[in-house]
Design an enzyme around this catalytic site. Sequence first.
Site, PDB file in Angstrom:
ATOM      1  N   ARG A 197       0.750  -1.225  -0.016  1.00 38.26           N
ATOM      2  CA  ARG A 197       0.098   0.196  -0.063  1.00 38.26           C
ATOM      3  C   ARG A 197       0.890   1.194  -0.035  1.00 38.26           C
ATOM      4  O   ARG A 197       0.358   2.331   0.480  1.00 38.26           O
ATOM      5  CB  ARG A 197      -1.043  -0.200   1.057  1.00 38.26           C
ATOM      6  CG  ARG A 197      -1.930  -0.891   1.114  1.00 38.26           C
ATOM      7  CD  ARG A 197      -3.172  -0.728   2.267  1.00 38.26           C
ATOM      8  NE  ARG A 197      -4.038  -2.187   2.265  1.00 38.26           N
ATOM      9  CZ  ARG A 197      -4.624  -2.322   3.143  1.00 38.26           C
ATOM     10  NH1 ARG A 197      -4.562  -1.590   4.479  1.00 38.26           N
ATOM     11  NH2 ARG A 197      -5.394  -3.345   3.037  1.00 38.26           N
ATOM     12  N   ARG A 210      -2.961   6.770   1.068  1.00 33.81           N
ATOM     13  CA  ARG A 210      -3.559   8.202   1.722  1.00 33.81           C
ATOM     14  C   ARG A 210      -2.493   8.742   2.817  1.00 33.81           C
ATOM     15  O   ARG A 210      -2.777  10.071   2.993  1.00 33.81           O
ATOM     16  CB  ARG A 210      -4.794   7.493   2.677  1.00 33.81           C
ATOM     17  CG  ARG A 210      -5.941   7.246   1.749  1.00 33.81           C
ATOM     18  CD  ARG A 210      -7.106   6.940   2.472  1.00 33.81           C
ATOM     19  NE  ARG A 210      -6.954   5.419   2.986  1.00 33.81           N
ATOM     20  CZ  ARG A 210      -7.775   4.858   4.036  1.00 33.81           C
ATOM     21  NH1 ARG A 210      -8.662   5.516   4.600  1.00 33.81           N
ATOM     22  NH2 ARG A 210      -7.526   3.831   4.472  1.00 33.81           N
ATOM     23  N   ARG A 267      -6.932  11.399  -5.598  1.00 28.33           N
ATOM     24  CA  ARG A 267      -8.005  10.415  -5.095  1.00 28.33           C
ATOM     25  C   ARG A 267      -9.374  11.540  -4.930  1.00 28.33           C
ATOM     26  O   ARG A 267     -10.526  11.119  -5.390  1.00 28.33           O
ATOM     27  CB  ARG A 267      -7.721   9.943  -3.739  1.00 28.33           C
ATOM     28  CG  ARG A 267      -8.920   9.362  -3.259  1.00 28.33           C
ATOM     29  CD  ARG A 267      -9.369   8.056  -3.815  1.00 28.33           C
ATOM     30  NE  ARG A 267     -10.469   7.404  -2.856  1.00 28.33           N
ATOM     31  CZ  ARG A 267     -11.905   7.949  -2.880  1.00 28.33           C
ATOM     32  NH1 ARG A 267     -12.144   9.016  -3.658  1.00 28.33           N
ATOM     33  NH2 ARG A 267     -12.793   7.344  -2.295  1.00 28.33           N
ATOM     34  N   ASP A 272      -6.993  -3.070  -7.011  1.00 26.06           N
ATOM     35  CA  ASP A 272      -7.627  -3.791  -5.804  1.00 26.06           C
ATOM     36  C   ASP A 272      -7.973  -5.052  -6.009  1.00 26.06           C
ATOM     37  O   ASP A 272      -8.278  -5.511  -7.237  1.00 26.06           O
ATOM     38  CB  ASP A 272      -8.905  -3.122  -5.618  1.00 26.06           C
ATOM     39  CG  ASP A 272      -9.631  -3.269  -4.226  1.00 26.06           C
ATOM     40  OD1 ASP A 272      -9.151  -2.866  -3.056  1.00 26.06           O
ATOM     41  OD2 ASP A 272     -10.350  -4.377  -4.101  1.00 26.06           O
ATOM     42  N   TYR A 315     -15.079 -12.527   0.255  1.00 23.59           N
ATOM     43  CA  TYR A 315     -15.751 -11.381   0.014  1.00 23.59           C
ATOM     44  C   TYR A 315     -17.007 -11.632  -1.031  1.00 23.59           C
ATOM     45  O   TYR A 315     -18.004 -11.016  -0.904  1.00 23.59           O
ATOM     46  CB  TYR A 315     -14.815 -10.364  -0.748  1.00 23.59           C
ATOM     47  CG  TYR A 315     -13.823  -9.555   0.078  1.00 23.59           C
ATOM     48  CD1 TYR A 315     -14.265  -8.683   0.700  1.00 23.59           C
ATOM     49  CD2 TYR A 315     -12.491 -10.110   0.465  1.00 23.59           C
ATOM     50  CE1 TYR A 315     -13.527  -7.761   1.824  1.00 23.59           C
ATOM     51  CE2 TYR A 315     -11.703  -9.406   1.142  1.00 23.59           C
ATOM     52  CZ  TYR A 315     -12.257  -8.384   1.897  1.00 23.59           C
ATOM     53  OH  TYR A 315     -11.335  -7.634   2.681  1.00 23.59           O
TER      54      TYR A 315
END
Length: 352
Positions: free
Chosen positions: A35, A39, A48, A85, A161
């Site tokens: 990652r 952010r 973003r 992702d 998921y």
Amino acid sequence: MGDGSPMSLTTPDQPAFLRALSGETLPTPPIWMMRQAGRYLPEYRELRAKAGSFLGLCYNPEWAAEVTLQPIRRFGFDAAILFSDILVVPQALGQKLWFVEGEGPRLEPVSDRDRLAEIDRQAGLSVLDPVIETVRRVRASLPKETAFIGFCGAPWTVATYMVAGRGTPDQGPAKELFTRDDALFRLMIDRIVDTSMDYLCAQIEAGVDAVQIFDSWAGSLGEADFERWCIAPTRRIVEGVRARQPKAKIIGFPRGAGRLIPAYVRGTGVDAVGLESEIDRAFARDEIQSLVPVQGNLDPLVLRAGGPELEREIAAVMTAFGKGPFVFNLGHGILPDTPIAHVERLLAAVRG
């Protein structure tokens, strides 16, 4: 690796990351972070906001390429990792995907044969064409010394998921499904395996140097189920990719698998394996690094905290794994509120 035979497949002009994956012990280990495009970087937050949504960023090749390159420009990591992702594969399988701000991904759950058949009719790998275009753009822009990593989610983690429609604390819905209807769950796993193989091969053809298979929920399986739902499907992906891309470098990351990782390495045939922060480092060095190069395993919480504990832990990781083939990384993804100064300190410490 384990027989002590020399590795002669690399050359000094290859990226250090690929040399480490090929079994070389380097005086300074290559470093990247899971990652690393995210952010904690102000330039990421700016783009973003412009994209309007996470998926809007993932599926815009110009912006996704820019995000992939941001940490390389800022820090000079030894490898870039594709910005995307793991749940784009269920989307390619025909499952509706969206993200809820502050909560994470959502999918329309698949829990019976009719629902699986329904999404099968809508499946198509062309959904992922923008991601492959991102790969091409990044490849054209990366410095030659910087390796490029593609990825997918492992079948077990992706299936959790798909069944629940979201992340769950214990992966209970997926466990309930394979207990109730083993054949249906196997069918879902088969779909994920086939699509993941095609997706990884497309990434390699477009320019990535290596791929990582993220099994974020591997640690939630008991030993027998770990063999069935983690090792066996991953082995099929590895074999399928290698059949089409014989030189492909493949990293496995069965997060939380701990003492089952040696069986995972032997059973899947991965070239290298990622280590979670919680693993016993002496065990990992003796029982895992003796088989394949390892990657990890600094705790993201320690990186966020910084200070003397960060210095101690960097040194401990280097001491544990530095005498063998090793890629310095975190034990999981960098936390969004990690100070940039701590990342800079990490790089300075690893590179001496």
